[in-house]
Design a protein around this motif. Sequence first.
Motif, PDB file in Angstrom:
ATOM      1  N   UNK A 421      25.746  43.073  52.161  1.00  0.00           N
ATOM      2  CA  UNK A 421      26.934  43.828  52.578  1.00  0.00           C
ATOM      3  C   UNK A 421      27.758  44.159  51.329  1.00  0.00           C
ATOM      4  N   UNK A 422      28.242  45.403  51.255  1.00  0.00           N
ATOM      5  CA  UNK A 422      29.161  45.832  50.192  1.00  0.00           C
ATOM      6  C   UNK A 422      30.515  46.074  50.853  1.00  0.00           C
ATOM      7  N   UNK A 423      31.542  45.357  50.390  1.00  0.00           N
ATOM      8  CA  UNK A 423      32.882  45.499  50.969  1.00  0.00           C
ATOM      9  C   UNK A 423      33.751  46.308  50.012  1.00  0.00           C
ATOM     10  N   UNK A 424      34.378  47.370  50.551  1.00  0.00           N
ATOM     11  CA  UNK A 424      35.227  48.237  49.721  1.00  0.00           C
ATOM     12  C   UNK A 424      36.629  48.291  50.326  1.00  0.00           C
ATOM     13  N   UNK A 425      37.562  47.629  49.660  1.00  0.00           N
ATOM     14  CA  UNK A 425      38.968  47.659  50.048  1.00  0.00           C
ATOM     15  C   UNK A 425      39.810  48.262  48.932  1.00  0.00           C
ATOM     16  N   UNK A 426      41.125  48.081  49.026  1.00  0.00           N
ATOM     17  CA  UNK A 426      42.034  48.661  48.029  1.00  0.00           C
ATOM     18  C   UNK A 426      41.764  48.170  46.624  1.00  0.00           C
ATOM     19  N   UNK A 427      41.577  46.853  46.441  1.00  0.00           N
ATOM     20  CA  UNK A 427      41.314  46.304  45.104  1.00  0.00           C
ATOM     21  C   UNK A 427      40.018  46.860  44.524  1.00  0.00           C
ATOM     22  N   UNK A 428      39.004  46.945  45.379  1.00  0.00           N
ATOM     23  CA  UNK A 428      37.696  47.436  44.909  1.00  0.00           C
ATOM     24  C   UNK A 428      37.802  48.888  44.435  1.00  0.00           C
ATOM     25  N   UNK A 429      38.550  49.691  45.179  1.00  0.00           N
ATOM     26  CA  UNK A 429      38.681  51.106  44.784  1.00  0.00           C
ATOM     27  C   UNK A 429      39.467  51.231  43.478  1.00  0.00           C
ATOM     28  N   UNK A 430      40.437  50.348  43.283  1.00  0.00           N
ATOM     29  CA  UNK A 430      41.275  50.414  42.073  1.00  0.00           C
ATOM     30  C   UNK A 430      40.512  49.972  40.826  1.00  0.00           C
ATOM     31  N   UNK A 431      39.702  48.886  40.958  1.00  0.00           N
ATOM     32  CA  UNK A 431      39.020  48.328  39.784  1.00  0.00           C
ATOM     33  C   UNK A 431      37.601  48.868  39.587  1.00  0.00           C
ATOM     34  N   UNK A 432      37.003  49.413  40.641  1.00  0.00           N
ATOM     35  CA  UNK A 432      35.611  49.853  40.555  1.00  0.00           C
ATOM     36  C   UNK A 432      34.621  48.708  40.667  1.00  0.00           C
ATOM     37  N   UNK A 433      35.128  47.487  40.863  1.00  0.00           N
ATOM     38  CA  UNK A 433      34.258  46.324  41.070  1.00  0.00           C
ATOM     39  C   UNK A 433      34.197  46.039  42.574  1.00  0.00           C
ATOM     40  N   UNK A 434      33.037  46.230  43.144  1.00  0.00           N
ATOM     41  CA  UNK A 434      32.878  46.138  44.587  1.00  0.00           C
ATOM     42  C   UNK A 434      32.378  44.746  44.979  1.00  0.00           C
ATOM     43  N   UNK A 435      32.814  44.267  46.141  1.00  0.00           N
ATOM     44  CA  UNK A 435      32.377  42.952  46.619  1.00  0.00           C
ATOM     45  C   UNK A 435      30.974  43.080  47.225  1.00  0.00           C
ATOM     46  N   UNK A 436      30.048  42.326  46.651  1.00  0.00           N
ATOM     47  CA  UNK A 436      28.643  42.372  47.080  1.00  0.00           C
ATOM     48  C   UNK A 436      28.280  41.004  47.642  1.00  0.00           C
ATOM     49  N   UNK A 437      27.900  40.964  48.917  1.00  0.00           N
ATOM     50  CA  UNK A 437      27.658  39.680  49.583  1.00  0.00           C
ATOM     51  C   UNK A 437      26.207  39.556  50.040  1.00  0.00           C
ATOM     52  N   UNK A 438      25.592  38.424  49.677  1.00  0.00           N
ATOM     53  CA  UNK A 438      24.274  38.061  50.192  1.00  0.00           C
ATOM     54  C   UNK A 438      24.489  37.340  51.523  1.00  0.00           C
TER      55      UNK A 438
END
Length: 459
Positions: A421-438
């Motif tokens: 799963x790739x989670x894209x919230x406000x922080x992810x959009x701002x930093x370009x670092x996306x949360x990647x979950x196994x």
Amino acid sequence: MASIKPSVPKGTRDFSPAEMVKRNYIFDTIKSVFRKYGYQQIETPTMEKLSTLTGKYGEEGDKLIFKILNSGDFLTDANIDASNINLNYKKLTLQISGKALRYDLTVPFARYVVQHQNEITFPFKRFQVQPVWRADRPQRGRYREFYQCDADVVGSDSLLNEAEFIMIYDEALTKLGLKDFSIQINNRKILSGIAQVIDKSDNIIDLTVAIDKLDKIGLDGVIKELLEKGFTDADIDKLKPVILLEGNNTEKLASLREALAQSEIGLKGCDEIETVFGYIERCPLQTAKLELDITLARGLNYYTGAIFEVKTNEVNMGSIGGGGRYDNLTGMFGLKGLTGAGISFGADRIYDVLEELNLFPAGSNQTTQALICNFDKEGELYSLPLLQRLRRHNINTELYPAGAKIKKQMEYANNKNIPYVVVIGGDEMQTGLLTFKNMASGVQEKLTADEIVAKLNRD
């Protein structure tokens, strides 16, 4: 108006997405092996003319053909008084039905060869994976609608074809993960020779039907049945050493040659089997045990040479494949003298075997590799370029529609067995670092879009 309870006709089934992934795994594996050996895929219509099918399967088989009513007011067109239908059902059927669902893939294949003979390159090697229909009584393992998975070659009497069928069975079933299975081979000519040496050629059907039951009713049961069919004790004495052949394939053939010394056709059958074994010696099998079994007598009215049957030794299951050599397949449609050979895989039984042995590959019940989760329209729009990139790299990816809580999105991933799963919230959009979950391990990390593409490509 009362609501109708949804159901399917008896003897038919729905297949869930998880089941379809597994079924396609079987079909795709078998098809890949067929293609490797030069077989090309064809398809024939779901329905054939009733006249094409009738009379090809025997009286009992004809009763199991699903007929299709003529469209429109068939009673008027047939000139039948609807108030007094007292006709023979066969005559009536011919007047109100001109088409039927195909009963097998073999007769439509014969029709296809004759109809397209001027376009076909012979020897013609074709495979076909399609459903067939039989108006049989549904029971466990027996359906009214089921798939057949056939390969045939017509226009060649070379025994290399028989050897290649053995190799196809070996390779396909090995690829599917089976580790202990047997390919049994016999030859109709050997069976004819056995009947000939005891002067019972007219009773070959009775003979072979009885010895085919050896593993079910034992030698005493076979002898009892043969005596009831008019065989003598002297006949039985001659048959015993043949029925109870022992040793390896070479020793069995030597014993058969001795027993069939006075039968020209029987010795020809031995020669054919020996030739096939010679091909296999030069192309050793990966997994299968190849066994000469003269009690094998399937399809005796149909086969004229080699007869095959495949059984797994890991699960208590019947035959998972079979076939053989036949002459004049196309003769029923006017094209005489075209010899052929064919085999079939029992896909439904193979499915049950793989399920019982837990041989479906890990993740075979999953079709989506990654789910992109987001929280709002802005996140949804931000996600679209990544979604497109992943799909262009042939990574099966879904984007969950914006507006749902993250818990619901994660439940969706779990329910569909989506591994990442790739989670894209406000922080992810701002930093370009996306949360990647196994999803299996629960481990989360922050990755760039490039790193996510690279990581999913490796998996």
